[in-house]
Design an enzyme around this catalytic site. Structure first.
Site, PDB file in Angstrom:
ATOM      1  N   GLY A  86       0.815  -1.205   0.000  1.00 44.66           N
ATOM      2  CA  GLY A  86       0.000   0.000   0.000  1.00 44.66           C
ATOM      3  C   GLY A  86       0.849   1.254   0.000  1.00 44.66           C
ATOM      4  O   GLY A  86       0.599   2.192   0.765  1.00 44.66           O
ATOM      5  N   ALA A  87       1.856   1.298  -0.881  1.00 45.57           N
ATOM      6  CA  ALA A  87       2.866   2.359  -0.811  1.00 45.57           C
ATOM      7  C   ALA A  87       2.700   3.452  -1.847  1.00 45.57           C
ATOM      8  O   ALA A  87       3.556   4.331  -1.950  1.00 45.57           O
ATOM      9  CB  ALA A  87       4.258   1.741  -0.944  1.00 45.57           C
ATOM     10  N   SER A  88       1.628   3.431  -2.598  1.00 46.85           N
ATOM     11  CA  SER A  88       1.480   4.461  -3.617  1.00 46.85           C
ATOM     12  C   SER A  88       1.020   5.793  -3.044  1.00 46.85           C
ATOM     13  O   SER A  88       1.258   6.853  -3.628  1.00 46.85           O
ATOM     14  CB  SER A  88       0.491   4.006  -4.706  1.00 46.85           C
ATOM     15  OG  SER A  88      -0.807   3.818  -4.156  1.00 46.85           O
ATOM     16  N   SER A 216      -3.456   0.639  14.303  1.00 48.68           N
ATOM     17  CA  SER A 216      -4.184   1.893  14.472  1.00 48.68           C
ATOM     18  C   SER A 216      -4.555   2.035  15.946  1.00 48.68           C
ATOM     19  O   SER A 216      -4.688   1.024  16.662  1.00 48.68           O
ATOM     20  CB  SER A 216      -5.454   1.899  13.613  1.00 48.68           C
ATOM     21  OG  SER A 216      -6.303   2.974  13.980  1.00 48.68           O
ATOM     22  N   TYR A 229     -13.095  -2.426  10.857  1.00 52.08           N
ATOM     23  CA  TYR A 229     -11.736  -1.897  10.748  1.00 52.08           C
ATOM     24  C   TYR A 229     -10.988  -2.079  12.063  1.00 52.08           C
ATOM     25  O   TYR A 229      -9.838  -2.544  12.090  1.00 52.08           O
ATOM     26  CB  TYR A 229     -11.796  -0.420  10.370  1.00 52.08           C
ATOM     27  CG  TYR A 229     -10.452   0.262  10.281  1.00 52.08           C
ATOM     28  CD1 TYR A 229      -9.631   0.081   9.170  1.00 52.08           C
ATOM     29  CD2 TYR A 229     -10.003   1.096  11.305  1.00 52.08           C
ATOM     30  CE1 TYR A 229      -8.390   0.713   9.082  1.00 52.08           C
ATOM     31  CE2 TYR A 229      -8.775   1.727  11.228  1.00 52.08           C
ATOM     32  CZ  TYR A 229      -7.973   1.529  10.119  1.00 52.08           C
ATOM     33  OH  TYR A 229      -6.754   2.157  10.040  1.00 52.08           O
ATOM     34  N   THR A 232      -9.878  -5.683  12.737  1.00 55.98           N
ATOM     35  CA  THR A 232      -8.708  -6.122  11.966  1.00 55.98           C
ATOM     36  C   THR A 232      -7.429  -5.505  12.515  1.00 55.98           C
ATOM     37  O   THR A 232      -6.378  -6.160  12.541  1.00 55.98           O
ATOM     38  CB  THR A 232      -8.848  -5.767  10.479  1.00 55.98           C
ATOM     39  OG1 THR A 232      -8.958  -4.341  10.318  1.00 55.98           O
ATOM     40  CG2 THR A 232     -10.078  -6.424   9.872  1.00 55.98           C
ATOM     41  N   ILE A 262      -4.021  10.658  11.242  1.00 56.45           N
ATOM     42  CA  ILE A 262      -2.974  11.084  10.319  1.00 56.45           C
ATOM     43  C   ILE A 262      -3.603  11.784   9.114  1.00 56.45           C
ATOM     44  O   ILE A 262      -4.638  11.350   8.590  1.00 56.45           O
ATOM     45  CB  ILE A 262      -2.138   9.877   9.848  1.00 56.45           C
ATOM     46  CG1 ILE A 262      -1.630   9.079  11.056  1.00 56.45           C
ATOM     47  CG2 ILE A 262      -0.977  10.337   8.972  1.00 56.45           C
ATOM     48  CD1 ILE A 262      -0.755   9.853  12.004  1.00 56.45           C
TER      49      ILE A 262
END
Length: 321
Positions: A86-88, A216, A229, A232, A262
């Site tokens: 998920g680095a884009s 998170s 969410y 997980t 963030i």
């Protein structure tokens, strides 16, 4: 002058021999074994070269190739390889950028935003870093295994995994469909499992490696209207602690960063009013930045964290103190 240069080279090699073994490798391209590391050798003029190593920083190694005439060729760096899922965009993008500038060769995983991934690769390459992009849905274990294989062929086998890929959304628990629930689990939790599983064989065989999972604060305390969410992300923390215990005998460290609020696209979709309320609830009085999380990840990946495993670092500006 020529004899003085030869003496200097001999002196340099003597020092190198004290601190590192000298290996012999062919120079017609391909792969050579340097101690515990496998590296690619570029073709140069001499057919046989003596190789010695000088450590300059934790992530950079200079290689001097010396032929029979004692001519010294600086071949470059031996970089360790990191995979960031998920680095884009967002946090993953910042992590990839920070690690690349610290000397890691980075594999930039993306699902749909090839344009953003390509943009990052071009940026890092222009800055003299090593980066490549790989499309894969982390929920697909076969696709992840293929990605890890290709990344290893492009640079070197993966020594650092950063599990950042994730999906989120808001809604009442009773409105969460089976398909939505399964997708959260498949990407956020099984995705981390798939990536770690694909990278582990090499790490275990080499008895070294590092895994950093992104959880998170909602995985620590829970969140209304984000039940799937939060579940997980709580699972990611359990995965981190359990894997840390299991993999420690193999010299593999596993840690976790739990970001607070963030400033990413994921937060901005909440709307300005909600964002301002979240800022007021944060003792430091601001949103975190993707770079704040990237610095935490880079610390866990560094040798300075060599005696740290199984830990969760909460980077939230004091939100859940």
């Amino acid at each position: 002058m020529e004899k003085e240069n030869e003496k200097s080279c001999v002196y340099l090699l003597t020092i190198c021999a004290v601190y590192a073994n000298i290996y012999v490798a062919t120079a017609h391209g391909g792969v050579a074994q340097l101690g515990e590391r496998t590296v690619r050798i570029r073709k140069v003029e001499s057919s046989i070269l003596f190789v010695s190593t000088i450590k300059t920083t934790p992530s950079e190694w200079f290689f001097f190739f010396v032929n029979a005439s004692l001519e010294v060729f600086v071949w470059g760096y031996l970089m360790k390889t990191a995979l960031i899922t998920g680095a884009s965009r967002g946090i993953g993008r910042a992590v990839a950028r920070e690690l690349a500038h610290q000397g890691w060769a980075v594999g930039i995983n993306y699902l749909n935003r090839a344009d953003k991934a390509r943009e990052l690769v071009e940026e890092l390459t222009a800055a003299g870093c090593q980066a490549a992009m790989f499309q894969a849905d982390v929920a697909d274990s076969a696709a992840v295994a293929e990605m890890v294989r290709k990344l290893g062929e492009t640079f070197s086998p993966v020594e650092l995994v950063v599990n950042n890929a994730g999906v989120s959304g808001q809604g009442l628990f009773q409105d969460t469909t089976d398909e939505m629930w399964d997708r959260y689990l498949a990407v956020n939790l099984s995705g981390a499992r798939n990536t770690v599983k694909a990278a582990l064989p090499h790490m275990i065989s080499e008895k070294r490696g590092c895994i950093v999972n992104i959880s998170s604060i909602w995985g620590q305390r829970g969140a209304s209207c984000e039940v799937a969410y939060s579940c997980t992300k709580a699972g990611i923390i359990a995965l981190t602690r359990s894997l840390a215990m299991e993999l420690a005998p193999s010299g593999i460290r596993v840690n976790c960063v739990a970001p607070g609020v963030i400033n990413t696209d994921m937060v901005q979709v909440l709307g300005q009013e909600t964002v301002e309320e979240l800022i007021r609830e944060t003792p430091l009085g601001r949103l975190g930045t993707p770079e704040d999380i990237a610095y935490a990840v880079a610390f866990f990946a560094s040798e300075r964290a060599g005696f740290i495993t199984g830990q969760v670092l909460t980077a939230d500006g004091g939100f859940i103190v």
